[in-house]
Enzyme design. Structure first.
Site, PDB file in Angstrom:
ATOM      1  N   HIS A  26       0.844  -1.192   0.000  1.00 22.29           N
ATOM      2  CA  HIS A  26       0.000   0.000   0.000  1.00 22.29           C
ATOM      3  C   HIS A  26       0.879   1.240   0.000  1.00 22.29           C
ATOM      4  O   HIS A  26       1.828   1.343   0.784  1.00 22.29           O
ATOM      5  CB  HIS A  26      -0.919   0.021   1.228  1.00 22.29           C
ATOM      6  N   SER A  27       0.593   2.184  -0.897  1.00 22.45           N
ATOM      7  CA  SER A  27       1.307   3.449  -0.987  1.00 22.45           C
ATOM      8  C   SER A  27       2.793   3.187  -1.271  1.00 22.45           C
ATOM      9  O   SER A  27       3.120   2.570  -2.277  1.00 22.45           O
ATOM     10  CB  SER A  27       1.074   4.259   0.295  1.00 22.45           C
ATOM     11  N   LEU A  28       3.691   3.626  -0.402  1.00 24.51           N
ATOM     12  CA  LEU A  28       5.109   3.290  -0.564  1.00 24.51           C
ATOM     13  C   LEU A  28       5.286   1.793  -0.797  1.00 24.51           C
ATOM     14  O   LEU A  28       6.080   1.366  -1.640  1.00 24.51           O
ATOM     15  CB  LEU A  28       5.889   3.710   0.681  1.00 24.51           C
ATOM     16  N   SER A  76      -1.643  -0.943  -4.136  1.00 23.36           N
ATOM     17  CA  SER A  76      -2.760  -0.246  -3.498  1.00 23.36           C
ATOM     18  C   SER A  76      -2.381   1.183  -3.121  1.00 23.36           C
ATOM     19  O   SER A  76      -1.311   1.433  -2.580  1.00 23.36           O
ATOM     20  CB  SER A  76      -3.171  -1.026  -2.236  1.00 23.36           C
TER      21      SER A  76
END
Length: 253
Positions: free
Chosen positions: A76-78, A104
């Site tokens: 998720h993200s990073l 994500s």
């Protein structure tokens, strides 16, 4: 009973513990394996990393001996960008490919224009303002100086890693790529759809209500999406491994 390992990469400032709850919401055949990054959790004594490609190579080296069992990657993200780079690093090592990659809550690797201001270190005040804007951290935590003194250096390094990321054109990954986005998150539909340029096999995009931390706001729906997409590849793997349909009935709730 054979299991599919789901290696989960955390978002900026977080430790692997953010995925610990997922074990209760997924079926027995799907094993959640949170991946801890250097400088946090059980790896607190290790130096923080700001080079995405170097960290991906390091983590790929750590994961490689464990890939005798089938696996998938989630971030998720990073963590999404890092999972993508790990998939490439594993391919360069000649390791088995994941059954799927889940990206994500972030723009595709070729659409990082909104992250350029992360390339320079942010002050504590700027980091706290960013956390407040993302709406994923309670105010009582933001006001806790002791907690913030531990969290902000990690967040600063992770933001630098995102901001300094350089995309490297390579052959597309030979695996299904599933993207999840928040309808109120800052990544645009075009930035999310651009992920399909990174796979030669299959692509899907699911948009969920909520902002950047929709994976917590709508955890049960996220887990249903993971299970539904992985079940297809897992059934195919079992058919191939067992030379028929034996054992498919075990794949279920």
């Amino acid at each position: 009973m054979p299991r599919l390992n789901l290696y989960c990469l955390p978002y900026s400032g977080a430790s692997a513990m953010v995925y610990s709850r997922w074990r209760r919401g997924l079926p027995d055949w799907l094993e959640v394996r949170p991946v801890e990054l250097p400088g946090r959790g059980v790896r607190l004594g290790e130096p923080l990393q700001t080079d995405m490609h170097a960290l991906a190579r390091q983590l790929a080296g750590e994961l490689a001996p464990r890939l005798e069992q089938p696996y998938a990657l989630f971030g998720h993200s990073l963590g999404a960008l890092l999972a993508f780079e790990i998939a490439h690093a594993l391919r360069e090592r000649g390791c088995p490919a994941p059954l799927a990659l889940f990206a994500s809550g972030t723009a595709a690797p070729t659409r990082r224009e909104d992250y350029q201001d992360y390339a320079q270190p942010k002050s504590d005040e700027e980091l706290v303002a960013e956390l407040r804007e993302l709406q994923g951290t309670p105010e009582e935590v933001l006001a806790n100086e002791e907690l913030m003194s531990l969290t902000l250096p990690i967040l600063r390094a992770d933001f630098l890693m995102c901001g300094r990321y350089q995309y490297r054109p390579r052959p597309r990954l030979e695996l299904p790529l599933h993207v999840l986005g928040g309808k109120e998150d800052k990544s645009s539909m075009a930035q999310l759809l651009a992920w399909q340029e990174e796979t030669a096999t299959g692509f899907s995009l699911d948009m969920l209500a909520g902002g950047h931390f929709f994976i917590h706001e709508h955890e049960s729906k996220v887990l249903r999406i993971l299970k539904a997409n992985l079940e297809v590849g897992w059934r195919r793997h079992l058919r191939h491994a067992r030379g028929g349909d034996a054992g498919l009935s075990r794949v279920g709730a």
